[in-house]
Each structure stands twice: as C-alpha cells, then as structure tokens.
Design a protein around this motif. Structure first.
Motif, PDB file in Angstrom:
ATOM      1  N   VAL A 121       0.841  -1.204   0.000  1.00  0.00           N
ATOM      2  CA  VAL A 121       0.000   0.000   0.000  1.00  0.00           C
ATOM      3  C   VAL A 121       0.874   1.251   0.000  1.00  0.00           C
ATOM      4  N   GLY A 122       1.868   1.278   0.883  1.00  0.00           N
ATOM      5  CA  GLY A 122       2.733   2.451   0.996  1.00  0.00           C
ATOM      6  C   GLY A 122       3.489   2.772  -0.276  1.00  0.00           C
ATOM      7  N   GLY A 123       3.774   1.755  -1.074  1.00  0.00           N
ATOM      8  CA  GLY A 123       4.481   1.974  -2.321  1.00  0.00           C
ATOM      9  C   GLY A 123       3.613   2.493  -3.442  1.00  0.00           C
ATOM     10  N   ARG A 124       2.296   2.398  -3.295  1.00  0.00           N
ATOM     11  CA  ARG A 124       1.371   2.793  -4.371  1.00  0.00           C
ATOM     12  C   ARG A 124       0.402   3.914  -3.990  1.00  0.00           C
ATOM     13  N   ILE A 125       0.281   4.196  -2.719  1.00  0.00           N
ATOM     14  CA  ILE A 125      -0.735   5.144  -2.254  1.00  0.00           C
ATOM     15  C   ILE A 125      -0.378   6.569  -2.682  1.00  0.00           C
ATOM     16  N   ALA A 126      -1.395   7.364  -2.910  1.00  0.00           N
ATOM     17  CA  ALA A 126      -1.181   8.776  -3.263  1.00  0.00           C
ATOM     18  C   ALA A 126      -0.590   9.523  -2.068  1.00  0.00           C
ATOM     19  N   GLU A 127       0.142  10.554  -2.357  1.00  0.00           N
ATOM     20  CA  GLU A 127       0.852  11.330  -1.325  1.00  0.00           C
ATOM     21  C   GLU A 127      -0.091  11.820  -0.225  1.00  0.00           C
ATOM     22  N   ASP A 128      -1.311  12.231  -0.592  1.00  0.00           N
ATOM     23  CA  ASP A 128      -2.230  12.787   0.403  1.00  0.00           C
ATOM     24  C   ASP A 128      -2.732  11.756   1.417  1.00  0.00           C
ATOM     25  N   ARG A 129      -2.534  10.460   1.154  1.00  0.00           N
ATOM     26  CA  ARG A 129      -2.966   9.422   2.101  1.00  0.00           C
ATOM     27  C   ARG A 129      -1.797   8.629   2.662  1.00  0.00           C
ATOM     28  N   ARG A 130      -0.588   9.045   2.337  1.00  0.00           N
ATOM     29  CA  ARG A 130       0.598   8.317   2.785  1.00  0.00           C
ATOM     30  C   ARG A 130       0.720   8.300   4.311  1.00  0.00           C
ATOM     31  N   ALA A 131       0.411   9.395   4.974  1.00  0.00           N
ATOM     32  CA  ALA A 131       0.488   9.434   6.444  1.00  0.00           C
ATOM     33  C   ALA A 131      -0.510   8.451   7.054  1.00  0.00           C
ATOM     34  N   GLN A 132      -1.688   8.344   6.474  1.00  0.00           N
ATOM     35  CA  GLN A 132      -2.694   7.402   6.958  1.00  0.00           C
ATOM     36  C   GLN A 132      -2.196   5.964   6.793  1.00  0.00           C
ATOM     37  N   ALA A 133      -1.550   5.669   5.690  1.00  0.00           N
ATOM     38  CA  ALA A 133      -1.002   4.330   5.466  1.00  0.00           C
ATOM     39  C   ALA A 133       0.122   4.038   6.457  1.00  0.00           C
ATOM     40  N   ARG A 161     -12.471   4.280   7.229  1.00  0.00           N
ATOM     41  CA  ARG A 161     -11.764   5.446   6.684  1.00  0.00           C
ATOM     42  C   ARG A 161     -11.275   5.178   5.271  1.00  0.00           C
ATOM     43  N   TRP A 162     -10.730   3.991   5.052  1.00  0.00           N
ATOM     44  CA  TRP A 162     -10.245   3.667   3.714  1.00  0.00           C
ATOM     45  C   TRP A 162     -11.404   3.523   2.732  1.00  0.00           C
ATOM     46  N   ARG A 163     -12.458   2.861   3.165  1.00  0.00           N
ATOM     47  CA  ARG A 163     -13.587   2.565   2.293  1.00  0.00           C
ATOM     48  C   ARG A 163     -14.523   3.757   2.135  1.00  0.00           C
ATOM     49  N   GLY A 164     -14.560   4.611   3.143  1.00  0.00           N
ATOM     50  CA  GLY A 164     -15.466   5.749   3.094  1.00  0.00           C
ATOM     51  C   GLY A 164     -16.822   5.454   3.697  1.00  0.00           C
ATOM     52  N   THR A 165     -17.026   4.252   4.192  1.00  0.00           N
ATOM     53  CA  THR A 165     -18.285   3.856   4.807  1.00  0.00           C
ATOM     54  C   THR A 165     -18.013   2.707   5.775  1.00  0.00           C
ATOM     55  N   GLY A 166     -18.863   2.562   6.756  1.00  0.00           N
ATOM     56  CA  GLY A 166     -18.708   1.493   7.730  1.00  0.00           C
ATOM     57  C   GLY A 166     -19.647   0.338   7.446  1.00  0.00           C
ATOM     58  N   ALA A 221      -4.315  -7.291  -8.055  1.00  0.00           N
ATOM     59  CA  ALA A 221      -3.167  -6.465  -8.442  1.00  0.00           C
ATOM     60  C   ALA A 221      -3.317  -5.061  -7.846  1.00  0.00           C
ATOM     61  N   VAL A 222      -2.187  -4.451  -7.528  1.00  0.00           N
ATOM     62  CA  VAL A 222      -2.192  -3.113  -6.926  1.00  0.00           C
ATOM     63  C   VAL A 222      -1.295  -2.214  -7.779  1.00  0.00           C
ATOM     64  N   PRO A 223      -1.812  -1.790  -8.943  1.00  0.00           N
ATOM     65  CA  PRO A 223      -0.995  -0.996  -9.856  1.00  0.00           C
ATOM     66  C   PRO A 223      -0.993   0.504  -9.581  1.00  0.00           C
ATOM     67  N   ASP A 224      -1.927   0.970  -8.731  1.00  0.00           N
ATOM     68  CA  ASP A 224      -2.057   2.413  -8.545  1.00  0.00           C
ATOM     69  C   ASP A 224      -2.633   2.745  -7.171  1.00  0.00           C
ATOM     70  N   GLY A 225      -2.809   4.032  -6.931  1.00  0.00           N
ATOM     71  CA  GLY A 225      -3.305   4.499  -5.641  1.00  0.00           C
ATOM     72  C   GLY A 225      -4.705   4.021  -5.310  1.00  0.00           C
ATOM     73  N   ALA A 226      -5.583   3.959  -6.302  1.00  0.00           N
ATOM     74  CA  ALA A 226      -6.955   3.503  -6.048  1.00  0.00           C
ATOM     75  C   ALA A 226      -6.967   2.045  -5.596  1.00  0.00           C
ATOM     76  N   ALA A 227      -6.156   1.223  -6.230  1.00  0.00           N
ATOM     77  CA  ALA A 227      -6.063  -0.181  -5.829  1.00  0.00           C
ATOM     78  C   ALA A 227      -5.424  -0.292  -4.447  1.00  0.00           C
ATOM     79  N   ALA A 228      -4.477   0.576  -4.137  1.00  0.00           N
ATOM     80  CA  ALA A 228      -3.837   0.564  -2.820  1.00  0.00           C
ATOM     81  C   ALA A 228      -4.866   0.866  -1.731  1.00  0.00           C
ATOM     82  N   VAL A 229      -5.769   1.790  -1.987  1.00  0.00           N
ATOM     83  CA  VAL A 229      -6.826   2.110  -1.027  1.00  0.00           C
ATOM     84  C   VAL A 229      -7.740   0.898  -0.840  1.00  0.00           C
ATOM     85  N   ARG A 230      -8.108   0.235  -1.938  1.00  0.00           N
ATOM     86  CA  ARG A 230      -8.941  -0.972  -1.835  1.00  0.00           C
ATOM     87  C   ARG A 230      -8.223  -2.063  -1.041  1.00  0.00           C
ATOM     88  N   LEU A 231      -6.913  -2.219  -1.276  1.00  0.00           N
ATOM     89  CA  LEU A 231      -6.156  -3.223  -0.540  1.00  0.00           C
ATOM     90  C   LEU A 231      -6.126  -2.889   0.946  1.00  0.00           C
TER      91      LEU A 231
END
Length: 177
Positions: free
Chosen positions: A55-67, A154-159, A104-114
């Motif tokens: 996740v940390g290798g693919r996540i967008a910069e704005d969510r890196r601290a959360q990861a 938080r990752w999913r946006g819903t509980g 597969a985790v090719p991008d930030g969106a997939a990293a959030v799903r993971l």
C-alpha cells in the motif's frame, strides 16, 4: 475466496497448530481455542504488515500518512501478539517471506482498496479472538477489532454494521493474508 475463511490475502504454508518452526513441538496447548485464535491474529498481522508495505508503495501522497499510521499500528499489534503467544506457552510463528495479494495493486486507487481489505480481514480474525479469549485478552482483541473497523471505514469511506462478522460460516484461517 470468502473473507471468513481467508482472513488475509495470502496463503503461505503454515505448520500445523502445535508445531514450531524447525519441527520442534510447541509447548503451548494446540487444543486451546484462545491460543489458536492468538496464532491466527498473529498470522493476520504479519500479512497486514506485508500488505501495508505494498500500500505504501502505491498510495497517493495525500494518504501516505494514513497508510504509515496503519502500518505502525499493525507492527505494534503484531509485536504484542508475539508476546501474548509466548505468555500462553506457545511459539510465535514468523512471518512468511511473501504473501499473495487478493488483486493487483498498480495504482493508488487499488492501494486504497487493498488497505480496506486488509483491515476487514484483520477485523474478522480479531472477532474470533474476542469469542475465544477472556478477560484482558478479550478486551485487547475487542480494541484491535474496533481499530481495524475504524481504519477500514476510513479507507472505504463507509462502515459496516458488524465489523468482522460478515456472514461467517467458519472461524478465520490463520494461513492466509
């Protein structure tokens, strides 16, 4: 594969309960449901730490601290679970060298799903530990379940109404991510 039977995304070969690496016999009681659930939680935390590395290798910069915060939380839980297994007379299993991811985790969106998937799977294993444990172990497991559910939301946006308990037919397996 169902989350209930696959608490994590990978399936490293795991020794049978009661056996330790190198073929030694584990002094812990392999029939103890609390020790079995502790081992499953430890396996899930090992896998979550690995998964958050991806996740940390693919996540967008704005969510890196959360990861990073989630990664650190899982490392701390993993270390606490190792100590708990030892306190119960067991031998903590080491992490696998690698884990298979659920997709597969090719991008930030997939990293959030993971990240959401990792948290949901960890929550499922802690639900089993809440059921199997007692006293302080049950309180710690409930706290870990709550933390994983909050991170998943938080990752999913819903509980979800009952985190860790989504239509589970069998206890979570400690053999997979």
């Amino acid at each position: 594969m169902n989350r209930a039977t696959n608490p994590t995304a990978a399936s490293p070969a795991a020794p049978a309960a009661g056996s330790a690496p190198g073929g030694r016999t584990d002094p812990g009681d392999p029939g103890d449901p609390a020790l079995t659930a502790l081992r499953a939680a430890l396996a899930a935390e090992h896998a979550a730490v690995y998964g958050y590395g991806v996740v940390g290798g693919r996540i967008a910069e704005d969510r890196r601290a959360q990861a990073r915060e989630a990664y650190d939380a899982h490392r701390a839980r993993r270390d606490a679970l190792r100590r708990a297994v030892r306190r119960m007379g067991g031998t903590p299993e080491p992490a696998a060298a690698a884990y298979s991811l659920p997709f597969a985790v090719p991008d930030g969106a997939a990293a959030v799903r993971l990240a959401a998937e990792l948290e949901e799977r960890v929550a499922a294993v802690y639900a089993d530990l809440v059921r199997a444990g007692g006293g302080g172990l049950r309180r710690e497991a409930a706290a870990a379940l709550r933390e994983a559910a909050v991170r998943a939301a938080r990752w999913r946006g819903t509980g979800v109404p009952f985190p860790g308990l989504a239509e589970r037919a069998a206890p979570a397996s400690p053999e997979s991510l």
